[in-house]
Scaffold this motif. Structure first.
Motif, PDB file in Angstrom:
ATOM      1  N   GLU A 134       0.920  -1.252  -0.041  1.00  0.00           N
ATOM      2  CA  GLU A 134      -0.198   0.063   0.076  1.00  0.00           C
ATOM      3  C   GLU A 134       1.002   1.365   0.089  1.00  0.00           C
ATOM      4  O   GLU A 134       0.710   2.222  -0.559  1.00  0.00           O
ATOM      5  CB  GLU A 134      -0.997   0.032   1.098  1.00  0.00           C
ATOM      6  N   ASN A 135       2.077   1.056   0.875  1.00  0.00           N
ATOM      7  CA  ASN A 135       2.875   2.346   0.646  1.00  0.00           C
ATOM      8  C   ASN A 135       3.568   2.491  -0.659  1.00  0.00           C
ATOM      9  O   ASN A 135       3.693   3.607  -1.266  1.00  0.00           O
ATOM     10  CB  ASN A 135       4.212   2.182   1.756  1.00  0.00           C
ATOM     11  N   ARG A 136       3.974   1.492  -1.354  1.00  0.00           N
ATOM     12  CA  ARG A 136       4.486   1.529  -2.796  1.00  0.00           C
ATOM     13  C   ARG A 136       3.384   2.262  -3.698  1.00  0.00           C
ATOM     14  O   ARG A 136       3.734   2.945  -4.741  1.00  0.00           O
ATOM     15  CB  ARG A 136       4.925   0.196  -3.246  1.00  0.00           C
ATOM     16  N   LYS A 137       2.181   1.690  -3.464  1.00  0.00           N
ATOM     17  CA  LYS A 137       1.088   2.369  -4.270  1.00  0.00           C
ATOM     18  C   LYS A 137       1.075   4.040  -4.346  1.00  0.00           C
ATOM     19  O   LYS A 137       0.641   4.443  -5.314  1.00  0.00           O
ATOM     20  CB  LYS A 137      -0.222   1.415  -3.978  1.00  0.00           C
ATOM     21  N   GLY A 138       0.912   4.151  -2.848  1.00  0.00           N
ATOM     22  CA  GLY A 138       0.894   5.605  -2.527  1.00  0.00           C
ATOM     23  C   GLY A 138       2.102   6.393  -3.030  1.00  0.00           C
ATOM     24  O   GLY A 138       1.984   7.345  -3.691  1.00  0.00           O
ATOM     25  N   THR A 141       1.652   6.455  -6.976  1.00  0.00           N
ATOM     26  CA  THR A 141       0.496   7.413  -7.241  1.00  0.00           C
ATOM     27  C   THR A 141       1.058   8.886  -7.204  1.00  0.00           C
ATOM     28  O   THR A 141       0.674   9.479  -8.224  1.00  0.00           O
ATOM     29  CB  THR A 141      -0.618   7.135  -6.425  1.00  0.00           C
ATOM     30  N   GLU A 142       1.761   9.137  -6.195  1.00  0.00           N
ATOM     31  CA  GLU A 142       2.126  10.437  -6.243  1.00  0.00           C
ATOM     32  C   GLU A 142       3.168  10.818  -7.235  1.00  0.00           C
ATOM     33  O   GLU A 142       3.285  11.915  -7.852  1.00  0.00           O
ATOM     34  CB  GLU A 142       2.875  10.573  -4.748  1.00  0.00           C
ATOM     35  N   GLN A 143       4.237   9.863  -7.613  1.00  0.00           N
ATOM     36  CA  GLN A 143       5.305  10.006  -8.439  1.00  0.00           C
ATOM     37  C   GLN A 143       4.583  10.042  -9.904  1.00  0.00           C
ATOM     38  O   GLN A 143       4.943  11.059 -10.694  1.00  0.00           O
ATOM     39  CB  GLN A 143       5.947   8.899  -8.598  1.00  0.00           C
ATOM     40  N   LEU A 144       3.374   9.461 -10.311  1.00  0.00           N
ATOM     41  CA  LEU A 144       3.049   9.475 -11.353  1.00  0.00           C
ATOM     42  C   LEU A 144       1.858  10.649 -11.557  1.00  0.00           C
ATOM     43  O   LEU A 144       2.012  11.266 -12.743  1.00  0.00           O
ATOM     44  CB  LEU A 144       2.000   8.420 -11.576  1.00  0.00           C
ATOM     45  N   ALA A 145       1.524  11.032 -10.688  1.00  0.00           N
ATOM     46  CA  ALA A 145       0.871  12.409 -10.705  1.00  0.00           C
ATOM     47  C   ALA A 145       1.675  13.558 -10.892  1.00  0.00           C
ATOM     48  O   ALA A 145       1.488  14.387 -11.874  1.00  0.00           O
ATOM     49  CB  ALA A 145       0.194  12.753  -9.204  1.00  0.00           C
ATOM     50  N   ARG A 148       2.802  13.191 -14.658  1.00  0.00           N
ATOM     51  CA  ARG A 148       1.747  13.530 -15.336  1.00  0.00           C
ATOM     52  C   ARG A 148       1.577  15.125 -15.548  1.00  0.00           C
ATOM     53  O   ARG A 148       1.231  15.670 -16.571  1.00  0.00           O
ATOM     54  CB  ARG A 148       0.574  13.015 -14.957  1.00  0.00           C
ATOM     55  N   GLU A 149       1.671  15.804 -14.419  1.00  0.00           N
ATOM     56  CA  GLU A 149       1.430  16.956 -14.370  1.00  0.00           C
ATOM     57  C   GLU A 149       2.707  17.621 -15.270  1.00  0.00           C
ATOM     58  O   GLU A 149       2.501  18.800 -15.994  1.00  0.00           O
ATOM     59  CB  GLU A 149       1.582  17.586 -13.046  1.00  0.00           C
ATOM     60  N   ALA A 150       3.953  17.354 -14.818  1.00  0.00           N
ATOM     61  CA  ALA A 150       5.164  17.666 -15.676  1.00  0.00           C
ATOM     62  C   ALA A 150       5.031  17.506 -17.168  1.00  0.00           C
ATOM     63  O   ALA A 150       5.287  18.310 -18.033  1.00  0.00           O
ATOM     64  CB  ALA A 150       6.421  17.122 -15.153  1.00  0.00           C
ATOM     65  N   ALA A 151       4.661  16.235 -17.507  1.00  0.00           N
ATOM     66  CA  ALA A 151       4.134  15.731 -19.110  1.00  0.00           C
ATOM     67  C   ALA A 151       3.366  16.885 -19.651  1.00  0.00           C
ATOM     68  O   ALA A 151       3.327  17.443 -20.589  1.00  0.00           O
ATOM     69  CB  ALA A 151       3.788  14.614 -19.255  1.00  0.00           C
ATOM     70  N   ASN A 152       2.158  17.292 -18.917  1.00  0.00           N
ATOM     71  CA  ASN A 152       1.233  18.224 -19.467  1.00  0.00           C
ATOM     72  C   ASN A 152       1.757  19.306 -19.670  1.00  0.00           C
ATOM     73  O   ASN A 152       1.420  20.234 -20.524  1.00  0.00           O
ATOM     74  CB  ASN A 152      -0.152  18.124 -18.505  1.00  0.00           C
ATOM     75  N   ALA A 153       2.634  19.947 -18.673  1.00  0.00           N
ATOM     76  CA  ALA A 153       3.248  21.163 -18.499  1.00  0.00           C
ATOM     77  C   ALA A 153       4.040  21.177 -19.908  1.00  0.00           C
ATOM     78  O   ALA A 153       4.089  22.422 -20.692  1.00  0.00           O
ATOM     79  CB  ALA A 153       3.739  21.592 -17.374  1.00  0.00           C
ATOM     80  N   GLY A 154       5.011  20.178 -20.066  1.00  0.00           N
ATOM     81  CA  GLY A 154       5.778  20.331 -21.177  1.00  0.00           C
ATOM     82  C   GLY A 154       5.010  20.214 -22.627  1.00  0.00           C
ATOM     83  O   GLY A 154       5.709  20.919 -23.655  1.00  0.00           O
ATOM     84  N   ILE A 155       3.800  19.672 -22.777  1.00  0.00           N
ATOM     85  CA  ILE A 155       3.348  19.581 -23.935  1.00  0.00           C
ATOM     86  C   ILE A 155       2.635  20.704 -24.028  1.00  0.00           C
ATOM     87  O   ILE A 155       2.677  21.434 -25.370  1.00  0.00           O
ATOM     88  CB  ILE A 155       2.055  18.464 -23.802  1.00  0.00           C
ATOM     89  N   ALA A 226       1.797   4.738 -19.361  1.00  0.00           N
ATOM     90  CA  ALA A 226       1.930   3.495 -19.296  1.00  0.00           C
ATOM     91  C   ALA A 226       2.402   2.982 -17.837  1.00  0.00           C
ATOM     92  O   ALA A 226       2.346   1.920 -17.568  1.00  0.00           O
ATOM     93  CB  ALA A 226       2.878   3.304 -20.340  1.00  0.00           C
ATOM     94  N   ASP A 227       3.255   4.044 -17.202  1.00  0.00           N
ATOM     95  CA  ASP A 227       3.711   3.563 -16.023  1.00  0.00           C
ATOM     96  C   ASP A 227       2.762   3.355 -14.817  1.00  0.00           C
ATOM     97  O   ASP A 227       2.778   2.479 -13.851  1.00  0.00           O
ATOM     98  CB  ASP A 227       4.724   4.563 -15.318  1.00  0.00           C
ATOM     99  N   ALA A 228       1.486   4.032 -15.244  1.00  0.00           N
ATOM    100  CA  ALA A 228       0.284   3.837 -14.222  1.00  0.00           C
ATOM    101  C   ALA A 228      -0.193   2.516 -14.338  1.00  0.00           C
ATOM    102  O   ALA A 228      -0.913   2.269 -13.243  1.00  0.00           O
ATOM    103  CB  ALA A 228      -0.927   5.173 -14.873  1.00  0.00           C
ATOM    104  N   ALA A 229      -0.121   1.712 -15.295  1.00  0.00           N
ATOM    105  CA  ALA A 229      -0.433   0.528 -15.253  1.00  0.00           C
ATOM    106  C   ALA A 229       0.340  -0.434 -14.013  1.00  0.00           C
ATOM    107  O   ALA A 229      -0.351  -1.198 -13.471  1.00  0.00           O
ATOM    108  CB  ALA A 229      -0.170  -0.266 -16.575  1.00  0.00           C
TER     109      ALA A 229
END
Length: 391
Positions: A134-138, A141-145, A148-155, A226-229
């Motif tokens: 559960e800690n790894r998932k948390g 999740t935070e890293q992907l968020a 994702r935010e950085a990728a959206n900003a880069g786009i 993809a990493d979100a999988a």
């Protein structure tokens, strides 16, 4: 020797004095009268005694049903072992009074407690594994968020640069077209034409670079998605661990029940009627250990003749005498009446294959309550019941 002449002169003297030697006897009629009255008095006394003794019996014959086939009954509970093991403690004896919660018997716990400890340790390890996942998932999740935010900003930045590059390219293309027309009219110099050609080429490359940066930013976002999988994989692992934990929890509960069953407690206040094992004996599930009953919850089970059964009703009052307490009378009432004769409830039927038949009055069971009035009645005590059927 006395002569007859000497005796004779005595007779006249008796007549002269008026005395006689024979006593006076009662008259026969008076004597018969006294005998007759004496007999009458005796007969009257006997009839009076018979009437005095027989009248209550005759009245009871028509107003009461007497039942002598009756015994005290109670909820006698037999406590049996639910686990296998050796009896390590049996602190009660026959006749002991026990309170609810009192230990009646104990069975060996030498192997049960370590087994429970092992299951508890296994459960703790599973909880730790579940917590780690559960800690790894948390964290993921935070890293992907964040990614994702950085990728959206880069786009967004790449698209802005691309729009700017397109504007520059369009402006350069317009200047290039104008200079080419002027050069065809020999108004513009060759140098100016070379400059706008170079500027157009540069603007074109810059637009292509901006477009490529936009695509790269979008590719970064695709990688993040993809990493979100991995979260789904972690969710599957967490579900598997949780299912395993449910099984371990069930195993722990079974071990706790097994351990609890090795200490047998009284479930109510009662009196011990019998013990069936000794300390050190090996018992298996179903082995009888102790029998006890609640002394305040007693009643009477009786068998009444079928010829008198119809005279009884539920609620009929009854007077009860107990053989163990002579001179005392208890009160009660009929609280239940059986639906079949006792012969139909026998374990061994009594068929009549020979054809010989002897009619026997059957008996039907009834149940009668009794007000013990603080007297300790024991199951099996013989009683006699007088049920009032006058009403």
């Amino acid at each position: 020797m006395t002569k007859m002449d000497e005796i004779k002169p005595a007779a006249p003297e008796a007549k002269e004095t008026g005395e006689t030697s024979v006593p006076d006897l009662p008259k026969p009629a008076a004597r018969r009268s006294r005998v007759k009255w004496t007999r009458l008095l005796v007969v009257a006394a006997v009839l009076g005694v018979v009437a005095w003794l027989g009248t209550p019996w005759i009245i009871a014959r028509f107003t009461q049903v007497h039942i002598n086939d009756a015994r005290i009954a109670a909820s006698v509970v037999t406590v049996s072992s639910e686990v296998a093991g050796r009896v390590t403690e049996l602190p009660v004896l026959v006749g002991d009074s026990v309170a609810a919660g009192t230990v009646l018997a104990s069975i060996d716990q030498e192997s049960s407690q370590p087994q429970l400890d092992a299951v508890i340790a296994k459960l703790a390890a599973t909880d730790a594994q579940l917590s780690e996942l559960e800690n790894r998932k948390g964290m993921l999740t935070e890293q992907l968020a964040a990614r994702r935010e950085a990728a959206n900003a880069g786009i967004a930045a790449a698209e802005a640069n691309h729009e700017a590059a397109l504007a520059v390219l369009q402006n350069t293309q317009t200047r290039h077209d104008r200079v080419v027309k002027l050069a065809e009219q020999n108004v513009s110099s060759q140098q100016s034409l070379d400059e706008v050609n170079a500027a157009l080429a540069t603007a074109t490359q810059q637009e292509r670079a901006a477009y490529a940066a936009t695509e790269a930013a979008r590719a970064d976002l695709a990688i993040v998605e993809a990493d979100a999988a991995q979260i789904a994989v972690l969710d599957s692992q967490i579900d598997s661990v949780r299912a395993g934990r449910v099984a371990i929890e069930a195993e722990r509960r079974l071990k706790e029940i097994d351990l609890a069953h090795r200490t047998i407690d009284a479930s109510f206040d009662g009196i011990v009627d019998a013990t069936f094992v000794d300390v050190g004996e090996y018992v298996t599930p179903g082995t009888r250990l102790v029998m006890y009953h609640a002394p305040e919850n007693v009643w009477i089970d009786a068998n009444v003749k079928e010829t008198e059964f119809s005279r009884l009703r539920v609620g009929s009052r009854a007077s009860i005498t107990v053989d163990a307490f002579p001179g005392r009378t208890f009160e009660g009432e009929v609280i239940g009446m059986g639906g079949a004769a006792t012969s139909q409830l026998a374990l061994l039927p009594s068929p009549n294959p020979s054809g010989n038949f002897t009619k026997v009055t059957q008996r039907l069971p009834i149940r009668v309550s009794i007000d013990a009035d603080g007297v300790e009645l024991r199951p099996g005590m013989m009683v006699e019941i007088y049920v009032d059927v006058a009403g």
